[in-house]
Every structure is written in structure tokens, then in C-alpha cells.
Design an enzyme around this catalytic site. Sequence first.
Site, PDB file in Angstrom:
ATOM      1  N   LEU A  17       0.826  -1.215   0.000  1.00 19.84           N
ATOM      2  CA  LEU A  17       0.000   0.000   0.000  1.00 19.84           C
ATOM      3  C   LEU A  17       0.859   1.265   0.000  1.00 19.84           C
ATOM      4  CD1 LEU A  17      -2.784  -1.206   2.472  1.00 19.84           C
ATOM      5  CD2 LEU A  17      -2.861  -1.166  -0.029  1.00 19.84           C
ATOM      6  N   ASP A  23       4.862   4.856  -6.852  1.00 17.10           N
ATOM      7  CA  ASP A  23       4.512   5.023  -5.436  1.00 17.10           C
ATOM      8  C   ASP A  23       4.755   6.456  -4.959  1.00 17.10           C
ATOM      9  OD1 ASP A  23       4.094   2.318  -5.603  1.00 17.10           O
ATOM     10  OD2 ASP A  23       5.122   1.847  -3.728  1.00 17.10           O
ATOM     11  N   ALA A  27       7.004   4.674   0.337  1.00 14.52           N
ATOM     12  CA  ALA A  27       6.948   5.944  -0.396  1.00 14.52           C
ATOM     13  C   ALA A  27       6.242   7.013   0.439  1.00 14.52           C
ATOM     14  CB  ALA A  27       6.226   5.757  -1.727  1.00 14.52           C
TER      15      ALA A  27
END
Length: 293
Positions: A94, A140, A98
Amino acid sequence: MARGAVGPGRGFGRGKVILLGEHAVVYGQPALAAGLGIGVTVRAEPADVDSLAIPAWGVAEPITAAVTAIKQALEIAAPFRLEGDARVPSRAGLGSSAALAVATTRALAEAIGRALTDVEIERTADRAERVFHENPSGVDVALATRGGFGLFRRGVGLEPIVAPPLRLAVGLSAEPRSTAAMVAGVRAIADRTPVQRAIAALGELATAGRDALADPAALGPLFDEAHRLLQILEVSTPALDELVVSARAAGALGAKLTGAGGGGAVIAVGNEEEVVAAWHAAGFEAFVTEVGA
Ligand code: PMV
């Protein structure tokens, strides 16, 4: 703030879901992705020594190496105490690394009184992402910085898409995994013809998904097909397959793994509450969320 002076700073980075096109995006194909409402907030305080605390995750060595990469990119020598409030699970596909990289970049930039553009934030956070795997596509950090929906292409960046927020069920396999290992695993089989075809087909699904964003009945079958192709890339697991099968049995219009695979999360569209109830009954952690807002 006077030049060279440091003070406190605060920054936020969003989690993300890749709706379609993970792994293929590393090979130049488009990926369709969306920002999550949740992410990571980092507070930076000048201190005597560098430190990093993220109570929700515990702190692993690669995370401190990522912070060092960000400090070097911003040419910061002064020590900081960094505290992360993480609302997105780590290592679940998820975009947690990042989100942390973008939040840290924003917090440290504010602490030294430097205003960064989104492009500069992405470039800086990308240095940290390289600590986690040497060949990140950049999808990301683009979503962690900007949120919303977008079609991302390596070397081109994020093309924002205007669409209503999308409800998704997210199920966590609870298998820890490494993005680096999964990207390397695909690279090891990338010369096989079925894998090359799957990568091209995943890119086509991402493009088709852009026009299906507002229509879960059209998006669902694209998710199903993407999961089948990701199995050819050998990035699914028995637990991810079980989450996908039970989502469909509970009335989902489509379901797939999201992110690097090898564990992490599955997303499903349609009948989200029923899907989450089925996942809970099977012992998985799961939640309904809205993405792209
Ligand atoms: O699982 P995550 O959130 O680390 O996503 C990785 C996405 C990949 O396409 C597999 C790699 C990349 O750099 O785009």
C-alpha cells in the site's frame, strides 16, 4: 527562517493502491493508481543526534538508510529527531515506504525553510525508495506526493485523472514481503514469452481501466484478468489467491492482488461490506476505504 537555521517541520505522505499495472510499470507499461486517504505524518525536531521512531511499525535498518538518503539529497548535515505517525500498514503493498519518504522529505524541507515543488519532492523521495529496491518505477512516490487518480508511466510521470472516489475492499494477507525480492523475481523470468505477453497485457488493462474508473461493473472484470496475469508473473501466493476467491464468492465484481505481491494486500470492487465480512470470517484483517479522493 535565516539561511542555514533549522526549526521543527511536519510533512504528510499518502499511501496508494495500484489498481492495474503493477510490475508491468517497471518495464515501461502504464499503471493506473490511486491515493489512499491514509498515510504517514512525520514530525522533524532539531536534536543532538539523528533518530527515527515509528511506533506503529517498529523501525528497521533500511528505513534509517532511506532517511539518510533524503538528508543527503537535501544537503542537510544537522541532526533531527523524526517521529512518524503511520496510519497505513507497512510492507502490505500500500505504498508505505513511499508515504514515509514523501512525509520525511516534506518535514525536513520545512525544517530548513526550503519550499519544494512536487517534482522536487518526488525526486528526493525516489532516492529513499532506491534503498528499498534499486529499480523503482516512481509510481509510489508520485501518488504519495499528489494523491487522486493517475495513469503513471516511467520516465513520463503521472497523468492525473478526474474521477469520483472509488470504494474498495482491502484485505491483508499478513504475509510480510519485500518489494525488492518480488521485482527481482519478475526480472529473473522476464525473458519468457508468456511473461512478456502478460506484462504487455497488464499495461493494456491499465489503459482500459482509466475509462472504467466510474463504473465498478466494468472495472471488476479488469481486476480479475489482472490477477490472472500477475499469477503468470509468479507474484501471487496461496493466501492472496484465497482472498481473491473468497471476495468473488462474497459478491465482488472483481478482485486482485495490489502492489508487488508475494504477500501484502488484495483489493476488491463491489459489495465491499460483504467482502470484508467474508475476509474477517476467514481470519484476515480487512477494511473498506475510498481511494482517489
Ligand atoms: O508493493 P509496493 O507498494 O512496493 O509496490 C510496488 C510496485 C511495483 O510495480 C511492483 C514496483 C514499482 O517500482 O513500480
